[in-house]
Each structure stands twice: as C-alpha cells, then as structure tokens.
Design an enzyme around this catalytic site. Structure first.
Site: not given
Length: 362
Positions: A157, A181, A183-185
């Site tokens: 994740a 999500f 905020s993920k890379p």
C-alpha cells in the site's frame, strides 16, 4: 499550518486538464461501474509492475481481503505478518476467522524481520504477509525462500513504484496488493486499490470475488464481496499515471535530501538497503521525546503525523498481551513522519529541516 503534510492541491493543479478530461469522459459515457477505464487502467498497471494480471478493487484493504479469499483462507489458519503496520493488514485476517502471527520488525527499517519468520511457521500457516512500510520493499527474496510453497502476499500500500533488485514492488510474490488512497504514492480521489499476480487461476478467482463471486451475471460460484473500483477513480489514476515516473524520481530525490540534511542530528534515520529504493510514502524518522518535538514543530507551522502510535498486538481489537515484540514497541514510541510529496519544494523542505533542528535543540 504554513505548508501541507501532503500537497494534493499542487498535484491536481499540474494535472488539472488531464484529470478533468478523464472525469468528463466518464460522465459522458455514463459507465460508472466497470467502465472502459477499468480495463485500461489494469492493463497499464500490469505493464508498469511487469506482471500478467492486475485486478482493480475498491480499496487497499479489499485487495488484501480478496487475496486471502482467493487463497481460500479458512478459520483457524495462520498468517504470519508484522505487528507494525496499519490495522487493515490484520483486520482482513481476523475478518476471515484466521489467526495473525506476528514477527518483530527490523529496528533500522521498521519492516518485518525475515530472519524471524521461519521459527513461526507451523502446519497451520497458510500465508505470509509482509508490509513494505514507508515505501521500502521488505526482504522479499529471503521471505519467499523461507516460505517455500506457502503463498506470500506483499502489502504494498505504501510502496507502489518502488524497486527491489531491479524489480517492481507488487510483482515480487504470489500476490501484490496496493492502495490508491489519496495520500499514497499513486492515489485516486477516494478509495481504490489493486491486486497483481502472474497466476492466472488466482487472478480469475480475484476477479470473481470482487463481483460477489460471479463467474457470469447471476451465477455465483464462490463467496465474494462488492469490491469493484469505481470507473471515475480509475480515470483519476489514469491521469495521474502520466507523471507518476517523474513523481517517483522527486520522491527519491527529496528522500535523499532529507537523509543527508538530517545526518548528525539527534534522531534515527531509517535505513534504505543498497539493493532497493524507498518511495517515501511517509518520510519517517525516530526521535526521543516525540510529543515535545511534535509540539515544537506544530508551533512553527510544520505538520507531522505518527505512523503508527501503537503496534497491533497492543491494539484492543487484536491484543496479544502475552507477546513481547520490543522493536515494534520501541518504534511505535519514537516514529515521526514529516511532510513529503512530489510537489514539496526544496525551500519548503529546508523550512521543515530548520524547524526540526530547532525542535530537537529545544
């Protein structure tokens, strides 16, 4: 706060024309569930990772759940994993009635310690689920060697886009699972996720599970879930893929810049192994007197976060009071995440570094 913890507004500004056009295309054709963007994204992601199959799903949590369901995890089965991660990793094990078995972490990377796994394998071990925390892949070759025929699921994740011995995260094990999500890379504008595998049978099982276990409409051949990724979210990720390689390079450069600038300060920097990189989903350090440091940074307008303040064997829902996992427990008391995103400017980063230096000297 004078700067964002994760700068999604600047990212959108840079990609506005592409994002808006992609969303408008979905609004025009109206296929909001399993529209053409779903298949297009799956093909692009599979090519990016270098695997045969990508199955988009409704979240990173659902990706882990569907992977375990595709492996036919049963109540009482055991899954070896890390205690130092977000609750979703263990949540999906518990939801299926299985038993999480914890291996302590490496104190310098916060990833699962591969050398501790073998002693935990029993006849009931059905899977091993390492988590590539903060953006750095675990010791996957060692884990796979220890696992033998036991399936390995990489919870990636936080590490999508990272490399390990020249290979991409998510393409290193039986299943790779990631989250989109925001905020993920690689993030969407809501929830989303994906599974990756080279096993055609497991891929087919995962595709069926995500649509309520259907092999065709209204033919339910297995227990499933409502796990599809919305067409609109797939469209957003397709737009973001246009500059994803550039963003990864920015993350690598900013991470290295942080590492160099923080050398010599009274804190612990995370180690990055020489045979892999770290895409820094969170740029995390370890400090003593964390509450005071965090408060001092807040007073200077610097946002921070804690990933994670309590290991899973100390969480009420998953408590194992008899366990002592000292490295995970120590990390939970000391980790502190600093602002990080591809659009973080060097001037902003310098502001964070100077503020941290003052906070540590206070």
């Amino acid at each position: 706060m004078s700067l964002p913890f994760i700068d999604l507004k600047s990212q959108y500004a840079a990609l506005k024309s592409s994002v808006d056009a992609r969303i408008q295309r979905v609004l025009d054709h109206g296929q909001y569930i399993m529209g053409p963007e779903v298949k297009e994204l799956e093909e692009q992601l599979a090519a990016h990772v270098g695997v045969q199959h990508c199955i988009t799903v409704s979240s990173g949590t659902e990706a882990l759940l569907i992977a375990l369901m595709a492996l036919d995890l049963k109540p009482g089965d055991e899954v070896i994993t890390t205690p130092f991660t977000f609750a979703a990793t263990v949540e999906v094990i518990a939801l299926l009635g299985a038993v999480p078995v914890y291996a302590d972490i490496e104190p310098d990377t916060c990833n699962i310690d591969a050398s501790r796994i073998a002693a935990l394998i029993t006849p009931r071990t059905r899977a091993i689920m390492p988590v590539s925390l903060y953006g750095q892949v675990c010791d996957m070759d060692e884990i796979r060697a220890v696992a033998g025929s036991i399936p390995v699921i990489e919870d990636a994740a936080q590490s999508f886009g990272a490399t390990y011995k020249g290979r991409k995260s998510c393409g290193l094990s039986t299943f790779g699972a990631t989250s989109f999500f925001p905020s993920k890379p690689l993030g969407c504008y809501g929830d989303g996720g994906a599974l990756f595998t080279d096993d055609a049978a497991l891929a087919q099982a995962a595709r069926e599970i995500r649509v309520h276990g259907q092999s065709q409409r209204y033919t339910h051949i297995r227990v499933g879930v409502g796990g599809r990724m919305d067409t609109l979210q797939c469209a957003v990720v397709l737009a973001k893929l246009e500059r994803f390689d550039w963003e990864i390079q920015c993350r690598l450069a900013l991470g290295e810049r942080y590492q160099q600038a923080l050398a010599g300060l009274p804190l612990q920097r995370l180690a990055v192994r020489p045979d892999r990189d770290c895409v820094w989903a969170q740029f995390t350090v370890m400090v003593e007197n964390r509450a005071a440091v965090q408060q001092a940074l807040q007073a200077q307008g610097i946002p921070t976060a804690i990933h994670y303040p309590k290991p899973l064997h100390r969480q009420p829902a998953y408590a194992r009071p008899e366990l002592s996992l000292p490295h995970a427990e120590a990390a939970a008391d000391r980790v502190l995440s600093l602002p990080m995103s591809p659009d973080l400017s060097e001037a902003q980063q310098d502001e964070v570094i100077a503020a941290l230096r003052r906070a540590l000297e206070a």
